[in-house]
Design an enzyme around this catalytic site. Sequence first.
Site, mmCIF file in Angstrom:
data_model
loop_
_atom_site.group_PDB
_atom_site.id
_atom_site.type_symbol
_atom_site.label_atom_id
_atom_site.label_comp_id
_atom_site.label_asym_id
_atom_site.label_seq_id
_atom_site.Cartn_x
_atom_site.Cartn_y
_atom_site.Cartn_z
ATOM 1 N N TYR A 158 0.824 -1.285 -0.011
ATOM 2 C CA TYR A 158 0.129 0.074 0.000
ATOM 3 C C TYR A 158 0.949 1.283 0.065
ATOM 4 O O TYR A 158 0.698 2.138 -0.753
ATOM 5 C CB TYR A 158 -1.061 0.047 1.152
ATOM 6 C CG TYR A 158 -1.831 1.350 1.508
ATOM 7 C CD1 TYR A 158 -2.765 1.586 0.608
ATOM 8 C CD2 TYR A 158 -1.408 2.199 2.521
ATOM 9 C CE1 TYR A 158 -3.323 2.706 0.802
ATOM 10 C CE2 TYR A 158 -2.145 3.290 2.763
ATOM 11 C CZ TYR A 158 -3.115 3.668 1.879
ATOM 12 O OH TYR A 158 -3.867 4.791 2.233
HETATM 13 P P1 NAP Z 1 -12.965 4.939 1.575
HETATM 14 O O1 NAP Z 1 -13.839 5.401 2.935
HETATM 15 O O2 NAP Z 1 -12.828 3.330 1.758
HETATM 16 O O3 NAP Z 1 -13.535 5.301 0.450
HETATM 17 C C1 NAP Z 1 -13.022 5.097 -0.743
HETATM 18 C C2 NAP Z 1 -13.667 5.569 -1.932
HETATM 19 O O4 NAP Z 1 -12.948 5.253 -3.227
HETATM 20 C C3 NAP Z 1 -14.931 5.214 -2.116
HETATM 21 O O5 NAP Z 1 -15.930 6.235 -2.452
HETATM 22 C C4 NAP Z 1 -14.959 4.171 -3.115
HETATM 23 O O6 NAP Z 1 -16.160 4.197 -4.098
HETATM 24 C C5 NAP Z 1 -14.015 4.447 -3.997
HETATM 25 N N1 NAP Z 1 -13.148 3.745 -5.000
HETATM 26 C C6 NAP Z 1 -12.573 2.541 -4.397
HETATM 27 N N2 NAP Z 1 -12.360 2.126 -5.723
HETATM 28 C C7 NAP Z 1 -12.609 2.900 -6.689
HETATM 29 C C8 NAP Z 1 -12.177 2.762 -8.049
HETATM 30 N N3 NAP Z 1 -11.576 1.636 -8.631
HETATM 31 N N4 NAP Z 1 -12.597 3.682 -8.888
HETATM 32 C C9 NAP Z 1 -13.400 4.668 -8.225
HETATM 33 N N5 NAP Z 1 -13.666 4.985 -7.104
HETATM 34 C C10 NAP Z 1 -13.271 3.947 -6.380
HETATM 35 O O7 NAP Z 1 -11.367 5.429 2.062
HETATM 36 P P2 NAP Z 1 -11.020 6.803 2.299
HETATM 37 O O8 NAP Z 1 -10.487 6.685 3.728
HETATM 38 O O9 NAP Z 1 -11.873 7.951 2.165
HETATM 39 O O10 NAP Z 1 -9.615 7.158 1.543
HETATM 40 C C11 NAP Z 1 -9.529 7.955 0.530
HETATM 41 C C12 NAP Z 1 -8.121 8.154 0.100
HETATM 42 O O11 NAP Z 1 -7.230 8.738 1.414
HETATM 43 C C13 NAP Z 1 -7.438 6.942 -0.423
HETATM 44 O O12 NAP Z 1 -6.720 7.284 -1.384
HETATM 45 C C14 NAP Z 1 -6.646 6.542 0.730
HETATM 46 O O13 NAP Z 1 -5.599 5.648 0.265
HETATM 47 C C15 NAP Z 1 -6.338 7.763 1.324
HETATM 48 N N6 NAP Z 1 -5.736 7.784 2.688
HETATM 49 C C16 NAP Z 1 -6.600 7.463 3.773
HETATM 50 C C17 NAP Z 1 -6.172 7.366 4.953
HETATM 51 C C18 NAP Z 1 -7.206 7.010 6.107
HETATM 52 O O14 NAP Z 1 -6.701 6.715 7.430
HETATM 53 N N7 NAP Z 1 -8.574 6.839 6.048
HETATM 54 C C19 NAP Z 1 -5.011 7.683 5.311
HETATM 55 C C20 NAP Z 1 -4.306 7.946 4.252
HETATM 56 C C21 NAP Z 1 -4.283 7.869 3.196
HETATM 57 P P3 NAP Z 1 -17.297 3.088 -4.099
HETATM 58 O O15 NAP Z 1 -17.892 2.705 -2.640
HETATM 59 O O16 NAP Z 1 -18.292 3.415 -5.076
HETATM 60 O O17 NAP Z 1 -16.476 1.781 -4.292
#
Ligand code: NAP
Length: 250
Positions: A158
Amino acid sequence: MDTPSTPAKVAIITGASRGIGAAIARRLARDGMHVVVNYASGKVEAEQLVAAIVADGGAAIAVKANVAEASDVQALFDAAEAAFGGIDVLVNNAGIMPPALPALADTDDTTFDSLFAINVKGSFNTMRQAAARLRHGGSVVNFSTSVIGLALPGYSVYGATKAAIETMTNIFAKELRGKNITVNAIAPGPTATALFLNGKTQETIERMGKMAPLERLGTPDDIAAAVAFLAGPDGRWINGQTLRANGGLV
Ligand code: NAP
């Protein structure tokens, strides 16, 4: 505000059906942008978010596209232009992280391939479209992670996908010379969304929530505020950078 002298900017936010992406869509809409809420499978959530933004006086559409597929991404940009006449801001928020967080030695091919397909190829696909289609004065905000600095076991693949994003961010910013388009990345620390919470015990969540000197998990709104800065008028002199938004974690 959409007036003849200052037309509204148009922002595509990938993965905006829930979590951080949904908070970014709400925030950019509140800041006066027209927003394109991209989703992969969360149609109902995306449409509810669009309805809430419109009810609040904003402009938004929901567009299904798997960012890992170049043809879907082209259609996403087509839909944004058809609805709003152009694109100014791309937020590459869509991403996945395996809940099990296996060590490198225990990571199977499917997990490796899907992480790179969505986290790296997905942002590559959208940036390639953005290079040709973003209007002058626009901005790209990519998504990395603060775990690159922490180097926690279990996060090797990741983290590697996000290291690729940081490198593309820096170089893409230089390749867009002459277009007045900024390219930056946000690297959140642990943020309270499904991606972080799924698969962790309450004890792990509490322990990780205390790691930053501000002693709490980030919220989607914390991260949306940082994105709004980079994508908005106050962030114009920030370019080619990765901003760690993590309460001082690393
Ligand atoms: P999340 O709650 O799991 O939401 C992920 C989103 O990405 C959902 O809306 C999902 O849509 C969408 N998605 C997944 N696969 C996709 C695809 N192939 N095409 C289009 N959309 C897709 O994640 P989050 O925590 O909000 O994360 C957002 C970003 O922040 C990510 O890049 C993650 O790596 C980064 N990040 C998060 C954290 C954390 O602690 N949460 C920390 C560091 C970085 P569907 O529901 O429609 O599938």
